[in-house]
Design an enzyme around this catalytic site. Structure first.
Site, mmCIF file in Angstrom:
data_model
loop_
_atom_site.group_PDB
_atom_site.id
_atom_site.type_symbol
_atom_site.label_atom_id
_atom_site.label_comp_id
_atom_site.label_asym_id
_atom_site.label_seq_id
_atom_site.Cartn_x
_atom_site.Cartn_y
_atom_site.Cartn_z
ATOM 1 N N GLY A 12 0.797 -1.222 0.000
ATOM 2 C CA GLY A 12 0.000 0.000 0.000
ATOM 3 C C GLY A 12 0.827 1.269 0.000
ATOM 4 O O GLY A 12 0.371 2.305 0.490
ATOM 5 N N ASN A 14 1.579 3.165 -2.517
ATOM 6 C CA ASN A 14 0.885 4.199 -3.299
ATOM 7 C C ASN A 14 -0.280 4.786 -2.505
ATOM 8 O O ASN A 14 -0.505 5.999 -2.537
ATOM 9 C CB ASN A 14 0.386 3.608 -4.627
ATOM 10 N N MET A 94 -4.474 -6.349 -6.811
ATOM 11 C CA MET A 94 -3.971 -7.397 -7.712
ATOM 12 C C MET A 94 -5.034 -8.423 -8.092
ATOM 13 O O MET A 94 -4.711 -9.591 -8.301
ATOM 14 C CB MET A 94 -2.760 -8.081 -7.068
ATOM 15 N N HIS A 113 -0.342 1.461 -13.212
ATOM 16 C CA HIS A 113 0.290 0.269 -13.778
ATOM 17 C C HIS A 113 1.780 0.565 -13.963
ATOM 18 O O HIS A 113 2.137 1.622 -14.488
ATOM 19 C CB HIS A 113 -0.356 -0.071 -15.124
ATOM 20 N N THR A 145 -11.057 0.422 -17.744
ATOM 21 C CA THR A 145 -12.094 -0.061 -18.651
ATOM 22 C C THR A 145 -12.117 -1.587 -18.539
ATOM 23 O O THR A 145 -11.255 -2.179 -17.876
ATOM 24 C CB THR A 145 -11.791 0.346 -20.110
HETATM 25 C C1 GRF Z 1 2.925 -0.859 -7.811
HETATM 26 O O1 GRF Z 1 4.096 -1.033 -8.551
HETATM 27 C C2 GRF Z 1 1.769 -0.733 -8.729
HETATM 28 O O2 GRF Z 1 2.058 -0.046 -9.900
HETATM 29 C C3 GRF Z 1 1.489 -2.172 -9.035
HETATM 30 O O3 GRF Z 1 1.690 -2.852 -7.830
HETATM 31 C C4 GRF Z 1 2.600 -2.113 -7.029
HETATM 32 C C5 GRF Z 1 1.892 -1.830 -5.739
HETATM 33 O O4 GRF Z 1 2.697 -1.241 -4.796
HETATM 34 N N1 GRF Z 1 0.194 -2.330 -9.617
HETATM 35 P P1 GRF Z 1 2.076 -0.662 -3.447
HETATM 36 O O5 GRF Z 1 1.148 -1.717 -2.861
HETATM 37 O O6 GRF Z 1 1.342 0.596 -3.766
HETATM 38 O O7 GRF Z 1 3.246 -0.432 -2.555
#
Ligand code: GRF
Length: 198
Positions: A12, A14, A94, A113, A145
């Site tokens: 998490g 991001n 995911m 992504h 989408t």
């Molecule tokens: C990130 O690289 C995102 O782009 C991908 O999975 C990773 C997730 O990282 N879809 P986090 O859980 O936000 O640390």
């Protein structure tokens, strides 16, 4: 009030970057926008504890508890809709979501992504970029989408691929940029599309 719900599956980071930006940039005061929930498909998602520590509602909808993807999608949708979100943010979420779920959130669901879309949709993006001899890699924020990793591109960041990179060093370099472009892309959406309270 403009509600933002974030979906995660793992660390998490991001999500944390988005929450930190929402606090530092005062999205609540400026846009009446609030992150109302962080929801995960996995009890193991480390980001849940951090979100809880920030006073954000957290919930797990465990995909393993459902016999079909459709049943999981329906339960996830019900959990999300409790918060009446204007924006659903996939942040390292995911699970592939079904067409009905995606249609329900048409125009209000975004994803990040770890590649320069439209190159390298799907998994193992960093290794594939290295294997292809790319000199640059990056990340893309896009609208969701029904087609995986497709949809309008809202933001991108580019990083160099270095000669001695492996997928882990490249992923770490890309991730630092993800933490910048994802909050920025959401801020732009809040400025452009969601009604202001003031
Ligand atoms: C990130 O690289 C995102 O782009 C991908 O999975 C990773 C997730 O990282 N879809 P986090 O859980 O936000 O640390």
């Amino acid at each position: 009030m403009q509600s933002i719900v974030i979906l995660i599956s793992g660390s998490g980071s991001n999500m944390q970057a988005i929450v930190r930006a929402s606090i530092a940039e005062q999205w609540g005061d400026l846009y009446n926008a609030h992150i109302t929930a962080v929801i995960s498909n996995s009890t193991n998602a480390k980001g849940l504890a951090w979100a809880h520590s920030q006073g954000i509602a957290t919930q797990v909808v465990d995909h393993q508890a459902f016999a079909t993807r459709g049943l999981f999608d329906a339960a996830l949708q019900a959990a999300i809709d409790t918060h009446k979100p204007q924006l659903v943010v996939l942040a390292g979420f995911m699970r592939i979501l079904g067409a009905d779920f995606v249609a329900h959130y048409a125009g209000r669901m975004i994803n990040i992504h770890p590649s320069l879309l439209p190159a390298f949709t799907g998994l193992h993006t960093h290794q594939r970029a290295i294997d292809a001899g790319c000199r640059f890699a990056g990340a893309t924020v896009h609208r969701v989408t029904p087609v995986l990793d497709e949809g309008e591109i809202l933001a991108q960041a580019v990083v160099p691929v270095l000669n001695d990179d492996n997928e882990h060093t490249l992923a770490a370099r890309v991730l630092t940029q993800e933490h910048l472009i994802y909050p920025a892309a959401i801020r732009t959406l809040l400025q452009q599309q969601l009604p202001r309270s003031k």
